[in-house]
Structure formats: C-alpha cells, structure tokens
Design a protein around this motif. Structure first.
Motif, PDB file in Angstrom:
ATOM      1  N   THR A   1       0.842  -1.253   0.123  1.00 48.48           N
ATOM      2  CA  THR A   1       0.094   0.046  -0.116  1.00 48.48           C
ATOM      3  C   THR A   1       0.999   1.361   0.032  1.00 48.48           C
ATOM      4  O   THR A   1       1.784   1.277   0.576  1.00 48.48           O
ATOM      5  CB  THR A   1      -0.998   0.096   1.211  1.00 48.48           C
ATOM      6  OG1 THR A   1      -0.037  -0.013   2.347  1.00 48.48           O
ATOM      7  CG2 THR A   1      -1.835  -1.161   1.117  1.00 48.48           C
ATOM      8  N   VAL A   2       0.293   2.383  -0.743  1.00 46.73           N
ATOM      9  CA  VAL A   2       1.158   3.560  -0.585  1.00 46.73           C
ATOM     10  C   VAL A   2       0.216   4.637  -0.942  1.00 46.73           C
ATOM     11  O   VAL A   2      -0.875   4.509  -1.315  1.00 46.73           O
ATOM     12  CB  VAL A   2       2.102   3.416  -2.121  1.00 46.73           C
ATOM     13  CG1 VAL A   2       1.213   3.466  -3.364  1.00 46.73           C
ATOM     14  CG2 VAL A   2       2.828   4.821  -2.202  1.00 46.73           C
ATOM     15  N   LEU A   3       0.755   5.801  -0.127  1.00 50.76           N
ATOM     16  CA  LEU A   3      -0.130   7.129  -0.181  1.00 50.76           C
ATOM     17  C   LEU A   3       1.055   8.098  -1.157  1.00 50.76           C
ATOM     18  O   LEU A   3       2.105   8.284  -0.740  1.00 50.76           O
ATOM     19  CB  LEU A   3      -0.107   7.637   1.268  1.00 50.76           C
ATOM     20  CG  LEU A   3      -0.584   9.087   1.402  1.00 50.76           C
ATOM     21  CD1 LEU A   3      -1.749   9.042   0.776  1.00 50.76           C
ATOM     22  CD2 LEU A   3      -0.348   9.871   2.589  1.00 50.76           C
ATOM     23  N   VAL A   4       0.442   8.337  -2.110  1.00 51.73           N
ATOM     24  CA  VAL A   4       0.853   9.745  -2.834  1.00 51.73           C
ATOM     25  C   VAL A   4       0.504  10.818  -2.387  1.00 51.73           C
ATOM     26  O   VAL A   4      -0.719  11.317  -2.772  1.00 51.73           O
ATOM     27  CB  VAL A   4       0.745   9.189  -4.521  1.00 51.73           C
ATOM     28  CG1 VAL A   4       1.339  10.451  -5.208  1.00 51.73           C
ATOM     29  CG2 VAL A   4       1.347   7.859  -4.833  1.00 51.73           C
TER      30      VAL A   4
ATOM     31  N   LEU B   1      -7.028   7.788   6.001  1.00 57.39           N
ATOM     32  CA  LEU B   1      -6.209   6.672   5.538  1.00 57.39           C
ATOM     33  C   LEU B   1      -6.199   5.544   6.543  1.00 57.39           C
ATOM     34  O   LEU B   1      -6.126   4.303   5.919  1.00 57.39           O
ATOM     35  CB  LEU B   1      -4.693   7.326   5.429  1.00 57.39           C
ATOM     36  CG  LEU B   1      -3.796   6.439   4.813  1.00 57.39           C
ATOM     37  CD1 LEU B   1      -3.700   6.500   3.377  1.00 57.39           C
ATOM     38  CD2 LEU B   1      -2.287   7.079   4.988  1.00 57.39           C
ATOM     39  N   ARG B   2      -6.340   5.805   7.784  1.00 52.45           N
ATOM     40  CA  ARG B   2      -6.440   4.661   8.568  1.00 52.45           C
ATOM     41  C   ARG B   2      -7.613   3.826   8.480  1.00 52.45           C
ATOM     42  O   ARG B   2      -7.564   2.453   8.815  1.00 52.45           O
ATOM     43  CB  ARG B   2      -6.421   5.211  10.071  1.00 52.45           C
ATOM     44  CG  ARG B   2      -5.062   5.595  10.509  1.00 52.45           C
ATOM     45  CD  ARG B   2      -4.035   4.385  10.489  1.00 52.45           C
ATOM     46  NE  ARG B   2      -2.696   4.889  11.236  1.00 52.45           N
ATOM     47  CZ  ARG B   2      -1.623   4.191  11.475  1.00 52.45           C
ATOM     48  NH1 ARG B   2      -1.790   2.758  11.377  1.00 52.45           N
ATOM     49  NH2 ARG B   2      -0.720   4.477  11.909  1.00 52.45           N
TER      50      ARG B   2
ATOM     51  N   PRO C   1      -5.969   0.127   8.042  1.00 51.01           N
ATOM     52  CA  PRO C   1      -5.808   0.404   9.629  1.00 51.01           C
ATOM     53  C   PRO C   1      -4.515   0.330  10.197  1.00 51.01           C
ATOM     54  O   PRO C   1      -4.220   0.868  11.275  1.00 51.01           O
ATOM     55  CB  PRO C   1      -6.922  -0.783   9.789  1.00 51.01           C
ATOM     56  CG  PRO C   1      -7.529  -0.939   8.747  1.00 51.01           C
ATOM     57  CD  PRO C   1      -6.747  -0.953   7.597  1.00 51.01           C
ATOM     58  N   GLU C   2      -3.584  -0.535   9.453  1.00 43.74           N
ATOM     59  CA  GLU C   2      -2.322  -0.640  10.050  1.00 43.74           C
ATOM     60  C   GLU C   2      -1.309   0.166   9.746  1.00 43.74           C
ATOM     61  O   GLU C   2      -0.051   0.403  10.026  1.00 43.74           O
ATOM     62  CB  GLU C   2      -1.734  -2.033   9.882  1.00 43.74           C
ATOM     63  CG  GLU C   2      -2.507  -3.347  10.469  1.00 43.74           C
ATOM     64  CD  GLU C   2      -1.759  -4.395  10.358  1.00 43.74           C
ATOM     65  OE1 GLU C   2      -0.854  -4.745   9.695  1.00 43.74           O
ATOM     66  OE2 GLU C   2      -2.636  -5.675  10.685  1.00 43.74           O
ATOM     67  N   GLY C   3      -1.640   0.994   8.664  1.00 47.65           N
ATOM     68  CA  GLY C   3      -0.818   2.148   8.048  1.00 47.65           C
ATOM     69  C   GLY C   3      -0.208   1.512   6.862  1.00 47.65           C
ATOM     70  O   GLY C   3      -0.573   0.370   6.410  1.00 47.65           O
TER      71      GLY C   3
ATOM     72  N   LEU D   1       1.600   7.849   9.613  1.00 49.30           N
ATOM     73  CA  LEU D   1       0.918   7.090   8.659  1.00 49.30           C
ATOM     74  C   LEU D   1       1.334   5.619   8.141  1.00 49.30           C
ATOM     75  O   LEU D   1       0.596   5.082   7.440  1.00 49.30           O
ATOM     76  CB  LEU D   1       0.789   7.851   7.365  1.00 49.30           C
ATOM     77  CG  LEU D   1       0.025   9.210   7.450  1.00 49.30           C
ATOM     78  CD1 LEU D   1       0.137  10.259   6.377  1.00 49.30           C
ATOM     79  CD2 LEU D   1      -1.448   9.229   8.090  1.00 49.30           C
ATOM     80  N   LEU D   2       2.806   5.521   8.604  1.00 51.47           N
ATOM     81  CA  LEU D   2       3.158   4.179   8.141  1.00 51.47           C
ATOM     82  C   LEU D   2       3.049   2.852   9.026  1.00 51.47           C
ATOM     83  O   LEU D   2       2.834   3.243  10.228  1.00 51.47           O
ATOM     84  CB  LEU D   2       4.639   4.416   8.161  1.00 51.47           C
ATOM     85  CG  LEU D   2       5.253   5.402   6.972  1.00 51.47           C
ATOM     86  CD1 LEU D   2       6.524   5.855   7.461  1.00 51.47           C
ATOM     87  CD2 LEU D   2       5.018   5.072   5.710  1.00 51.47           C
ATOM     88  N   ARG D   3       2.975   1.859   8.503  1.00 50.03           N
ATOM     89  CA  ARG D   3       3.111   0.774   9.535  1.00 50.03           C
ATOM     90  C   ARG D   3       4.291   0.227   9.797  1.00 50.03           C
ATOM     91  O   ARG D   3       5.251   0.981   9.254  1.00 50.03           O
ATOM     92  CB  ARG D   3       2.540  -0.524   8.477  1.00 50.03           C
ATOM     93  CG  ARG D   3       3.451  -1.058   7.216  1.00 50.03           C
ATOM     94  CD  ARG D   3       2.757  -2.119   6.223  1.00 50.03           C
ATOM     95  NE  ARG D   3       2.410  -3.173   7.301  1.00 50.03           N
ATOM     96  CZ  ARG D   3       1.820  -4.260   6.967  1.00 50.03           C
ATOM     97  NH1 ARG D   3       0.995  -4.184   5.942  1.00 50.03           N
ATOM     98  NH2 ARG D   3       1.413  -5.290   7.649  1.00 50.03           N
TER      99      ARG D   3
END
Length: 324
Positions: free
Chosen positions: A149-152, A206-207, A211-213, A232-234
């Motif tokens: 999973t990635v957040l841009v 985002l969570r 849920p785990e980041g 925001l990171l797991r």
C-alpha cells in the motif's frame, strides 16, 4: 539561436529572450533542435539560485531541464542516432551547461531517448523530470512491491500523477491526497482512495483504508504539507520525499524515523538518465502510462509559466513551444 537566458539570479524579471550563438556538440554529445521544453518547479528554483550547491552558474545561463526535439548533429564518438531522429531527454543543465529554453541544446548521448510514436513533442517534453522523480522515489528509494500500500501525497501534481500510474503498474494499492478537482483523474489513473487535503482528515481517512498504516508514503509536495507523515506508516514502512530544493524545507525527520524503526529517503533524478527514461518510454508507448494534461505556451511567455508554478497557480503542466 533564440534562447531564454538569465544574466543574474533573481525573480521572473531576469528572464530575457536573446540571440545566442548555436552550440556545437562535444564528444559524447548530440545537438538537438528543441521543439518543446517542459517547465518544472526546479526551473524557477534554479533561476533564484537554489541549485547553487549542485552547479556553477556561468552567465549568460540558459535554464530548462526537459526537452523534446530532433537530432541535427552528432559529437565525436556518437554514431548510433540518425539525423532527424525524434528524441526527448533531461538536458545537461543540472551539470551547469545550457538547458532547454533555446532553439538548440547539446545533450549527453546517455540522456537521450527515442520519443514514443504515440506522443507529440509537447507531451514528450512534459515527461522527463516529473516521471524520473516519481519512478526514483517510488520504485528505487521506496522499493515498492506488488500488493503493498502506498500514499502518494500530491497526486494532482505532475510527479504525483506519474507516481499513481507507476504504482498501479507495479501492482500496489494506492491512496492519494489531492484537491477535489483532481480526485476523478487520480482514481482513473489507479488510486483507490482520493483524500481532499484541503477539507479531509488525511490521517483518519487513511487509517480507515489501511488500519495498520501504509507500506510507503511518497511526499511529492514537501514544505511541511503532510504533518506527522511518519504516523501514517505501518511498522517497518518508509517515507520518501521528492527533493524540493525549496528554502526552509528540511525534508523528513530522519532521526525520529530511525528511532521508530521506520525508513526515510530523499529522491532526486540521477544524471545521465537515459536508461531509466527509456523504461518509462516503453510504458508510454504501450499506453500503460499517460503524460499529464498541459498548457502549451510560446517561448516568450516563459515568465508567466514560471510565475504560475512558483505561486501555485498552474493547474496543468506548463510546456513552452520553442520551434514551430
């Protein structure tokens, strides 16, 4: 040749349209007749002197990182490009040489790539720097793998738009922050979740999605625009920031990340960049990746393009028409 030059560092008023002697390609170089030149945030930062740690300014100086055009002459040792070949590239301005805001530019052969046949010159000129930054941050520094999973952060920018598409091609799940106006395009490009950074709760949204980041956060904006990004990171995740060169942008908190067992990195384009740009060209040619929407402006409107980028008013990629 016509060229946009600066005789000193400063604001957009230092940009001047002048006649210069056409350069001649040296060993390992190719002379390109520039049809279109891409305009990037790095250009106005170069104009104001923020690249002083990376290059020596020798005036008159021609700005411009990105170009598309045709091969018109070959330097010593270059024999594998027919004259008239349609090419695109990052210029050698990052090495302190004249850039792409000119009718002709000498470019390292190792940086030049054949233009995909499905792109015109304007579209090709819009690609190199943002695409290379996105690829480097996402796939090299970020080491994104299928299923992650990635957040841009900043999916509406040219860099962010390429990052979403590259992440989709890599088999990742994608969330992005962008304005409400850009949400539709972000989802069409491959994002599952588009968070309005102006009105939305980035952390909460985002969570709920991860849920785990997330495994990776790619910050395409910088300047503290993503507060507490490490949250925001797991566990074991990474935050990669695209190098902005903006004054006061300290980048990720590397020490805090290390304390938490997280990884951070700052991504920037490596030169010469032809090998990597060639891989991107293959994706463009196959239709798996598309260049950004753009505004095509005459070379004489370069100051306007710089102002739009510098002050956040550019809704689309800015490209200069250098030759007809």
């Amino acid at each position: 040749m016509r060229a946009v030059v600066i005789e000193r560092l400063g604001g957009a008023e230092v940009l001047q349209l002048k006649e210069l002697e056409r350069p001649q390609p040296g060993p390992g170089e190719v002379l390109v007749q520039v049809v279109c030149a891409g305009v990037n945030p790095a250009d106005w930062k170069c104009r104001e002197g923020y690249l002083g740690a990376f290059l020596d300014y020798r005036f008159p100086f021609v700005l411009g990182f990105d170009l598309a055009g045709t091969v018109v002459a070959l330097g010593e040792g270059v024999d594998d490009l027919p004259l008239g070949s349609r090419v695109f590239a990052q210029s050698d301005v990052g090495a302190g040489k004249w850039g792409s805001y000119a009718e002709y530019a000498c470019v390292s052969r190792a940086s030049l790539v054949a233009m995909p046949e499905n792109l015109d010159f304007a579209a090709a000129a819009a690609v190199p720097t943002p695409a290379l930054a996105a690829w480097t941050g996402l796939l090299e520094e970020g080491a994104l793998r299928p299923g992650q999973t990635v957040l841009v952060h900043g999916g509406g920018s040219a860099v962010g738009g390429f990052a979403i598409q590259f992440a989709r091609c890599a088999g990742a799940r994608i969330a992005t922050t962008c304005s409400a106006d850009n949400a539709g395009q972000a989802k069409a490009s491959g994002a599952e979740l588009a968070i309005d950074y102006r009105a939305g709760d980035i952390h909460g949204a985002l969570r709920r999605w991860a849920p785990e980041g997330v495994d990776l956060v790619l910050d395409c904006i910088g300047g503290g625009s993503l507060p507490n990004g490490l949250d925001l990171l797991r566990p074991g995740g990474a935050l990669v920031a695209i190098l902005t060169l903006a004054p006061g942008d300290a980048g990720p908190d590397h020490a805090e990340a290390a304390r938490r067992g997280l990884r951070t990195a700052v991504a920037y384009s490596r030169m010469p960049s032809g090998e990597l740009l060639g891989r991107i060209a293959s994706l463009l040619a196959a239709g798996r990746v598309r260049p950004p929407a753009l505004d095509l402006l005459p070379l004489s409107d370069v100051a306007s393009a710089h102002d739009r980028l510098q002050h956040g008013h550019a809704r689309r990629k800015q490209v200069l028409q250098v030759a007809g």
